[in-house]
Write a protein that holds these residues in place. Structure first.
Motif, PDB file in Angstrom:
ATOM      1  N   VAL A 133      -0.003   7.150 -21.981  1.00  0.00           N
ATOM      2  CA  VAL A 133       0.082   8.034 -20.817  1.00  0.00           C
ATOM      3  C   VAL A 133       1.319   8.928 -20.908  1.00  0.00           C
ATOM      4  O   VAL A 133       1.261  10.114 -20.580  1.00  0.00           O
ATOM      5  CB  VAL A 133       0.071   7.214 -19.500  1.00  0.00           C
ATOM      6  CG1 VAL A 133       0.468   8.061 -18.313  1.00  0.00           C
ATOM      7  CG2 VAL A 133      -1.305   6.616 -19.277  1.00  0.00           C
ATOM      8  N   VAL A 134       2.439   8.387 -21.366  1.00  0.00           N
ATOM      9  CA  VAL A 134       3.646   9.213 -21.538  1.00  0.00           C
ATOM     10  C   VAL A 134       3.402  10.290 -22.595  1.00  0.00           C
ATOM     11  O   VAL A 134       3.764  11.454 -22.407  1.00  0.00           O
ATOM     12  CB  VAL A 134       4.871   8.344 -21.904  1.00  0.00           C
ATOM     13  CG1 VAL A 134       6.048   9.208 -22.312  1.00  0.00           C
ATOM     14  CG2 VAL A 134       5.255   7.460 -20.724  1.00  0.00           C
ATOM     15  N   LEU A 135       2.775   9.932 -23.702  1.00  0.00           N
ATOM     16  CA  LEU A 135       2.456  10.928 -24.729  1.00  0.00           C
ATOM     17  C   LEU A 135       1.518  12.002 -24.189  1.00  0.00           C
ATOM     18  O   LEU A 135       1.691  13.193 -24.467  1.00  0.00           O
ATOM     19  CB  LEU A 135       1.840  10.247 -25.954  1.00  0.00           C
ATOM     20  CG  LEU A 135       2.765   9.365 -26.775  1.00  0.00           C
ATOM     21  CD1 LEU A 135       1.972   8.643 -27.861  1.00  0.00           C
ATOM     22  CD2 LEU A 135       3.882  10.177 -27.380  1.00  0.00           C
ATOM     23  N   LEU A 136       0.544  11.604 -23.404  1.00  0.00           N
ATOM     24  CA  LEU A 136      -0.373  12.561 -22.793  1.00  0.00           C
ATOM     25  C   LEU A 136       0.368  13.477 -21.827  1.00  0.00           C
ATOM     26  O   LEU A 136       0.149  14.694 -21.813  1.00  0.00           O
ATOM     27  CB  LEU A 136      -1.498  11.823 -22.072  1.00  0.00           C
ATOM     28  CG  LEU A 136      -2.567  12.667 -21.406  1.00  0.00           C
ATOM     29  CD1 LEU A 136      -3.325  13.474 -22.444  1.00  0.00           C
ATOM     30  CD2 LEU A 136      -3.525  11.773 -20.640  1.00  0.00           C
ATOM     31  N   GLY A 137       1.264  12.911 -21.029  1.00  0.00           N
ATOM     32  CA  GLY A 137       2.051  13.719 -20.085  1.00  0.00           C
ATOM     33  C   GLY A 137       2.922  14.738 -20.786  1.00  0.00           C
ATOM     34  O   GLY A 137       3.024  15.891 -20.357  1.00  0.00           O
ATOM     35  N   VAL A 138       3.529  14.357 -21.896  1.00  0.00           N
ATOM     36  CA  VAL A 138       4.363  15.293 -22.652  1.00  0.00           C
ATOM     37  C   VAL A 138       3.495  16.370 -23.289  1.00  0.00           C
ATOM     38  O   VAL A 138       3.874  17.542 -23.337  1.00  0.00           O
ATOM     39  CB  VAL A 138       5.190  14.544 -23.719  1.00  0.00           C
ATOM     40  CG1 VAL A 138       5.887  15.501 -24.652  1.00  0.00           C
ATOM     41  CG2 VAL A 138       6.192  13.644 -23.045  1.00  0.00           C
ATOM     42  N   GLY A 139       2.325  15.999 -23.762  1.00  0.00           N
ATOM     43  CA  GLY A 139       1.411  16.982 -24.330  1.00  0.00           C
ATOM     44  C   GLY A 139       0.968  18.008 -23.298  1.00  0.00           C
ATOM     45  O   GLY A 139       0.931  19.219 -23.578  1.00  0.00           O
ATOM     46  N   ILE A 140       0.653  17.555 -22.108  1.00  0.00           N
ATOM     47  CA  ILE A 140       0.269  18.470 -21.026  1.00  0.00           C
ATOM     48  C   ILE A 140       1.442  19.372 -20.662  1.00  0.00           C
ATOM     49  O   ILE A 140       1.282  20.576 -20.463  1.00  0.00           O
ATOM     50  CB  ILE A 140      -0.229  17.670 -19.801  1.00  0.00           C
ATOM     51  CG1 ILE A 140      -1.554  16.996 -20.117  1.00  0.00           C
ATOM     52  CG2 ILE A 140      -0.362  18.572 -18.578  1.00  0.00           C
ATOM     53  CD1 ILE A 140      -2.009  16.001 -19.076  1.00  0.00           C
TER      54      ILE A 140
END
Length: 149
Positions: A133-140
């Motif tokens: 989820v943190v990786l997804l948040g940074v990607g967004i």
């Protein structure tokens, strides 16, 4: 691109993505998985902060070395070249306090490791969920900042 704003937005988006996941896990009767997801989010955020600071320091050191070499040859620094990206409006917002970073990083690592040891999540796959989820948040966040440019 302002790296501080990118990391801050990435962490904010990650928290907003993780909150409903944790709430749903608690409502579905999986509190151990919810705790593990929160700990995974903490671990992912810690890694993100350390990685961003390390890369930022490396880039600043490289640019500083290039500027020193250019000035030694009597050339203009990179910031003064035509078409160079303007520095941030408030340069103090990007810099971190001297001698405080190490203490903060150590405290953050000890807090995360302590939480993992004390709480010992029964469902370690929740840690993976938090990190993803943190990786997804940074990607967004990176996508949003890239579109704003």
């Amino acid at each position: 691109m302002d790296s501080v704003a990118l990391v801050r937005d990435g962490l904010r988006i990650s928290a907003l993505l993780l909150a409903p996941i944790v709430a749903a896990l608690v409502l579905l009767g999986q509190p151990d998985l919810a705790i593990a997801a929160v700990l995974g989010g903490m671990l992912g955020a810690t890694n993100l902060i350390f990685l961003a600071r390390g890369i930022s320091s490396a880039i600043e050191g490289t640019v500083r070395g290039i500027d020193e070499a250019r000035q030694a040859r009597g050339e203009q620094p990179l910031a003064e070249l035509e078409g160079a990206e303007a520095p941030p409006e408030d340069p103090t917002a990007v810099r971190r306090p001297i001698k405080v970073g190490g203490t903060f990083r150590l405290l953050l690592i000890l807090l995360t490791i302590g939480a993992l040891i004390v709480l010992r999540p029964g469902r370690p796959e929740g840690i993976v969920v938090g990190i993803v989820v943190v990786l997804l948040g940074v990607g967004i966040s990176a996508h949003r900042h890239n579109r704003q440019r």
